[in-house]
Enzyme design. Structure first.
Site, PDB file in Angstrom:
ATOM      1  N   LYS A 195       0.806  -1.002  -0.510  1.00  0.00           N
ATOM      2  CA  LYS A 195       0.018  -0.201  -0.431  1.00  0.00           C
ATOM      3  C   LYS A 195       1.043   1.193   0.273  1.00  0.00           C
ATOM      4  O   LYS A 195       1.796   1.654   0.624  1.00  0.00           O
ATOM      5  CB  LYS A 195      -0.716  -0.006   1.080  1.00  0.00           C
ATOM      6  N   GLU A 233       7.281  -6.458   1.017  1.00  0.00           N
ATOM      7  CA  GLU A 233       6.032  -6.449   1.617  1.00  0.00           C
ATOM      8  C   GLU A 233       5.914  -8.084   1.532  1.00  0.00           C
ATOM      9  O   GLU A 233       5.194  -7.834   2.790  1.00  0.00           O
ATOM     10  CB  GLU A 233       5.601  -5.350   1.355  1.00  0.00           C
ATOM     11  N   LYS A 248      -2.000  -1.711  -3.749  1.00  0.00           N
ATOM     12  CA  LYS A 248      -3.142  -0.747  -3.738  1.00  0.00           C
ATOM     13  C   LYS A 248      -2.718   1.320  -3.815  1.00  0.00           C
ATOM     14  O   LYS A 248      -0.958   1.101  -2.825  1.00  0.00           O
ATOM     15  CB  LYS A 248      -3.735  -0.552  -2.650  1.00  0.00           C
TER      16      LYS A 248
HETATM   17  C1  PBG Z   1      -7.529   2.890   5.651  1.00  0.00           C
HETATM   18  C2  PBG Z   1      -8.101   3.229   4.090  1.00  0.00           C
HETATM   19  C3  PBG Z   1      -7.376   3.166   3.262  1.00  0.00           C
HETATM   20  C4  PBG Z   1      -8.471   3.231   2.051  1.00  0.00           C
HETATM   21  C5  PBG Z   1      -8.341   2.374   2.347  1.00  0.00           C
HETATM   22  N1  PBG Z   1      -8.629   2.323   3.399  1.00  0.00           N
HETATM   23  C6  PBG Z   1      -7.553   5.495   3.178  1.00  0.00           C
HETATM   24  C7  PBG Z   1      -5.955   6.005   3.759  1.00  0.00           C
HETATM   25  O1  PBG Z   1      -5.400   5.200   3.878  1.00  0.00           O
HETATM   26  O2  PBG Z   1      -5.761   6.634   3.966  1.00  0.00           O
HETATM   27  C8  PBG Z   1      -8.211   3.989   0.756  1.00  0.00           C
HETATM   28  C9  PBG Z   1      -9.069   4.195   0.186  1.00  0.00           C
HETATM   29  C10 PBG Z   1      -9.646   4.958  -1.154  1.00  0.00           C
HETATM   30  O3  PBG Z   1      -9.018   6.039  -1.167  1.00  0.00           O
HETATM   31  O4  PBG Z   1     -11.076   4.484  -1.514  1.00  0.00           O
HETATM   32  N2  PBG Z   1      -6.304   3.310   6.435  1.00  0.00           N
HETATM   33 ZN    ZN Z   2      -5.594   3.205   8.111  1.00  0.00          ZN
END
Ligand code: PBG
Ligand code: ZN
Length: 324
Positions: A195, A233, A248
């Protein structure tokens, strides 16, 4: 001797021919719909930066899930907006927290719909970071304790899959241990393994009211230029017991999805995030692109890169086009 023996256009002549030689197929089975659940009753509150998406109170969420299941979409992922936020994000790991209550309600009505829960503290902390703070830093080892507790309460409520999105080190192992000790050795973990610290999360943070109140997430989410590190990771999360690994965002990281799919036998998920969705919607609203075609092209590209599972705010629309 290529041309004129080989003519690539022969197999592109008609839609039927193209259909026969199509290499990548997007199916409704690939889709997961993200949903936001909030306190109250009878609430369907539009999220302005994500047209067609809403914050639902639990009663409305159940109705939405019924429609989603009716379209043939196999799964939803739930994000909670709690009544109160505090420094430790307590409402995130209470037995009667918003997500825990929502999971119970959805599973009671729709036992066959797969309910995934996002496991992270940022929706519940008043400072908006994905863990508890020590000074201005997110304290890794304290945070993974709380994430273990959160995952356990989700499993106890009936979650089919838990999905940690915090990017703390060792959270997958800690969550696996908490689930196993609690009697949930059959609940899979879908980890947000690679992520990235992305600007594409902007609309989500509006939806979940989870923007950090100071600083940013770069000390825990990945640096966008790094691909080898993403493989590391993912390998670590698999070693710790992840059943599905996620990349992601999706679109700017198709290379990561592709490398992950060719390096690991674990199912790969990709999150077509809020900013990716909103850009398509905004350009389509202006009449600058054909929104439906761009959506299907995007989802197909994510599939072609190697993701079996696509989390996307387009899920309902795509399912309708796919004949769901
Ligand atoms: C929480 C989380 C986030 C997203 C999914 N889970 C936001 C972030 O990390 O700030 C983002 C999902 C999206 O932008 O559609 N950790
Ligand atoms: Zn978060």
């Amino acid at each position: 001797m290529p041309f004129p023996i080989h003519r690539m256009r022969r197999l592109r002549r008609t839609e039927t021919l193209r259909r026969m030689v199509r290499e990548t197929r997007l199916s409704v089975d690939n889709l997961v719909m993200p949903l936001f659940v909030c306190p109250g009753e009878g609430v369907t509150q539009p999220i302005s930066s994500m047209p067609g998406n809403f914050r639902f109170s639990i009663d409305r969420l159940v109705e939405e899930c019924r429609e989603i299941a009716g379209l043939g979409i196999p799964a939803v992922i739930l994000f909670g907006i709690p009544e109160h936020k505090n420094p430790h994000g307590e409402e995130g790991y209470e037995e009667d927290g918003i997500v825990q209550l929502a999971v119970r309600a959805v599973k009671e009505t729709l036992p066959d719909l797969v309910v995934i829960t996002d496991v992270c503290l940022c929706e519940y902390t008043d400072h908006g970071h994905c863990g508890v703070l020590r000074g201005e830093d997110v304290a890794n080892d304290l945070t993974i304790e709380l994430l273990g507790r959160m995952a356990l309460t989700h499993a106890h409520a009936g979650a089919d899959i838990v999905a940690p999105s915090d990017m703390m080190d060792g959270r997958v192992a800690r969550i696996r241990q908490a689930l196993d000790e609690g009697g949930y050795d059959q609940v899979p973990i879908m980890s947000y393994a690679a992520k990235f610290a992305s600007a594409y999360y902007g609309p989500f943070r509006e939806a979940a009211d989870s923007a950090p109140s100071f600083g940013d997430r770069r000390s825990y989410q990945m640096d966008p230029p790094n691909a080898d590190e993403a493989m590391r990771e993912i390998a670590l999360d698999i070693d710790e017991g992840a059943d599905i690994v996620m990349v992601k965002p999706a679109l700017a990281y198709l290379d990561i999805i592709h490398r992950a799919a060719s390096s690991f036998a674990t199912p790969i998920a990709a999150y077509n995030v809020s900013g990716e969705y909103s850009m398509v919607k905004a350009a389509a609203e202006k009449g600058w692109i054909d929104g439906e075609r761009v959506m299907m092209e995007t989802l197909t590209a994510i599939r072609r890169a190697g993701a079996e599972i696509i989390l996307t705010y387009h899920a309902k629309e795509a399912a309708r086009l796919l004949g769901g």
